[in-house]
Design a protein around this motif. Sequence first.
Motif, PDB file in Angstrom:
ATOM      1  N   ASP A   1      39.286 -69.636  -6.252  1.00 25.41           N
ATOM      2  CA  ASP A   1      38.834 -69.232  -4.920  1.00 25.41           C
ATOM      3  C   ASP A   1      39.990 -69.121  -3.923  1.00 25.41           C
ATOM      4  N   PRO A   2      40.927 -68.205  -4.149  1.00 26.49           N
ATOM      5  CA  PRO A   2      42.064 -68.079  -3.230  1.00 26.49           C
ATOM      6  C   PRO A   2      41.633 -67.558  -1.853  1.00 26.49           C
ATOM      7  N   GLY A   3      41.639 -68.443  -0.864  1.00 23.29           N
ATOM      8  CA  GLY A   3      41.163 -68.081   0.466  1.00 23.29           C
ATOM      9  C   GLY A   3      42.255 -67.859   1.482  1.00 23.29           C
ATOM     10  N   CYS A   4      43.521 -67.842   1.048  1.00 25.05           N
ATOM     11  CA  CYS A   4      44.633 -67.653   2.000  1.00 25.05           C
ATOM     12  C   CYS A   4      44.516 -66.281   2.658  1.00 25.05           C
ATOM     13  N   TRP A   5      44.667 -66.252   3.989  1.00 30.54           N
ATOM     14  CA  TRP A   5      44.420 -64.983   4.673  1.00 30.54           C
ATOM     15  C   TRP A   5      45.518 -64.585   5.642  1.00 30.54           C
ATOM     16  N   ASN A   6      46.590 -65.374   5.787  1.00 23.18           N
ATOM     17  CA  ASN A   6      47.740 -64.938   6.575  1.00 23.18           C
ATOM     18  C   ASN A   6      49.010 -65.272   5.808  1.00 23.18           C
ATOM     19  N   ARG A   7      50.132 -64.779   6.311  1.00 23.07           N
ATOM     20  CA  ARG A   7      51.380 -64.931   5.563  1.00 23.07           C
ATOM     21  C   ARG A   7      51.774 -66.398   5.401  1.00 23.07           C
ATOM     22  N   GLN A   8      51.530 -67.193   6.417  1.00 19.30           N
ATOM     23  CA  GLN A   8      51.868 -68.615   6.328  1.00 19.30           C
ATOM     24  C   GLN A   8      51.117 -69.295   5.189  1.00 19.30           C
ATOM     25  N   GLU A   9      49.829 -68.998   5.070  1.00 16.85           N
ATOM     26  CA  GLU A   9      49.033 -69.601   3.995  1.00 16.85           C
ATOM     27  C   GLU A   9      49.454 -69.062   2.632  1.00 16.85           C
ATOM     28  N   GLU A  10      49.775 -67.783   2.574  1.00 15.51           N
ATOM     29  CA  GLU A  10      50.263 -67.208   1.312  1.00 15.51           C
ATOM     30  C   GLU A  10      51.561 -67.884   0.873  1.00 15.51           C
ATOM     31  N   GLN A  11      52.457 -68.094   1.813  1.00 18.57           N
ATOM     32  CA  GLN A  11      53.730 -68.734   1.484  1.00 18.57           C
ATOM     33  C   GLN A  11      53.542 -70.174   1.036  1.00 18.57           C
ATOM     34  N   LEU A  12      52.589 -70.864   1.645  1.00 17.75           N
ATOM     35  CA  LEU A  12      52.305 -72.247   1.236  1.00 17.75           C
ATOM     36  C   LEU A  12      51.829 -72.289  -0.215  1.00 17.75           C
TER      37      LEU A  12
ATOM     38  N   ASP B   1      35.376 -65.613   2.411  1.00 18.93           N
ATOM     39  CA  ASP B   1      36.235 -66.766   2.687  1.00 18.93           C
ATOM     40  C   ASP B   1      36.850 -67.338   1.417  1.00 18.93           C
ATOM     41  N   HIS B   2      36.289 -66.996   0.271  1.00 17.89           N
ATOM     42  CA  HIS B   2      36.808 -67.449  -1.021  1.00 17.89           C
ATOM     43  C   HIS B   2      37.647 -66.377  -1.726  1.00 17.89           C
ATOM     44  N   THR B   3      37.729 -65.190  -1.124  1.00 13.70           N
ATOM     45  CA  THR B   3      38.432 -64.079  -1.780  1.00 13.70           C
ATOM     46  C   THR B   3      39.496 -63.424  -0.901  1.00 13.70           C
ATOM     47  N   PHE B   4      39.716 -63.934   0.313  1.00 15.15           N
ATOM     48  CA  PHE B   4      40.734 -63.367   1.187  1.00 15.15           C
ATOM     49  C   PHE B   4      42.068 -63.194   0.468  1.00 15.15           C
ATOM     50  N   GLY B   5      42.427 -64.155  -0.384  1.00 15.75           N
ATOM     51  CA  GLY B   5      43.749 -64.158  -1.000  1.00 15.75           C
ATOM     52  C   GLY B   5      43.883 -63.342  -2.271  1.00 15.75           C
ATOM     53  N   LEU B   6      42.806 -62.737  -2.732  1.00 19.76           N
ATOM     54  CA  LEU B   6      42.887 -62.005  -3.999  1.00 19.76           C
ATOM     55  C   LEU B   6      43.891 -60.847  -3.965  1.00 19.76           C
ATOM     56  N   PRO B   7      43.958 -60.042  -2.898  1.00 24.29           N
ATOM     57  CA  PRO B   7      44.984 -58.986  -2.892  1.00 24.29           C
ATOM     58  C   PRO B   7      46.400 -59.558  -3.034  1.00 24.29           C
ATOM     59  N   PHE B   8      46.676 -60.663  -2.351  1.00 25.26           N
ATOM     60  CA  PHE B   8      47.987 -61.305  -2.465  1.00 25.26           C
ATOM     61  C   PHE B   8      48.235 -61.820  -3.882  1.00 25.26           C
ATOM     62  N   ILE B   9      47.242 -62.463  -4.471  1.00 19.78           N
ATOM     63  CA  ILE B   9      47.372 -62.990  -5.838  1.00 19.78           C
ATOM     64  C   ILE B   9      47.625 -61.854  -6.825  1.00 19.78           C
ATOM     65  N   TYR B  10      46.956 -60.740  -6.604  1.00 20.94           N
ATOM     66  CA  TYR B  10      47.130 -59.579  -7.479  1.00 20.94           C
ATOM     67  C   TYR B  10      48.527 -58.981  -7.330  1.00 20.94           C
ATOM     68  N   ARG B  11      48.975 -58.798  -6.090  1.00 19.18           N
ATOM     69  CA  ARG B  11      50.300 -58.220  -5.849  1.00 19.18           C
ATOM     70  C   ARG B  11      51.420 -59.122  -6.373  1.00 19.18           C
ATOM     71  N   THR B  12      51.250 -60.405  -6.201  1.00 18.33           N
ATOM     72  CA  THR B  12      52.334 -61.347  -6.481  1.00 18.33           C
ATOM     73  C   THR B  12      52.378 -61.785  -7.941  1.00 18.33           C
TER      74      THR B  12
END
Length: 212
Positions: free
Chosen positions: A30-41, A64-75
């Motif tokens: 459930d990657p919910g990170c939604w800004n750069r700071q949370e992605e970096q953490l 709220d449980h999928t905000f971070g999926l684009p980042f997880i996919y890209r990274t």
Amino acid sequence: MKYISFTFNPIQENTYLLWDETTLEAAIVDPGCWNRQEEQLLEGSIKAHGLKMKYALQTHAHFDHTFGLPFIYRTFGLKPIFHIEEDQTYRDMPAMAAQFGLNIGGGMPPVERFLNDGDELQLGETIIRLIHTPGHTSGSSSLYIPEEKLLLSGDTLFRQSIGRTDLPGGSFQAMMDSIKNKLFRLPDETVVLCGHGPTTTIGWEKEHNFCV
């Protein structure tokens, strides 16, 4: 097995990073990170532990449980894995987020695979079993690690509470059936990592959760 929890985004969703200690194979739940700071953490924790990312697992597909999926996919190149009945919720999620004035940036990745009740995934030497627990959504699921007696309950079971059942695909009766007939049959000492709020145990909830 080890895990780290993060509390992300304005809705205070709990994201979990799990890994097998022997192989360092890891899953993000459930990657919910939604800004750069949370992605970096999140990325910093993954790198600090030398983890080999293998799965992006979803208990359900609310924004709220999928905000971070684009980042997880890209990274990391990971595509989401969830119960087959959650596919429509996943498709509808960007529009649902927009209704709350929230934007899903970067586009949602394609689905890696669908699971059914009882399906298992191998994470190094660790088994993760999907338990279909509808009620919050039709495809809501919990992730159970038998040898660790560890359950990731998503938005099904919270400490002395339960997830909402008034959203599309929700059902109070299905929620009660999921908790009483599936989750409450797990060992009392099972630790429950919830989608929101603090950790609990199955035994505690059987005695103290007056919502059930």
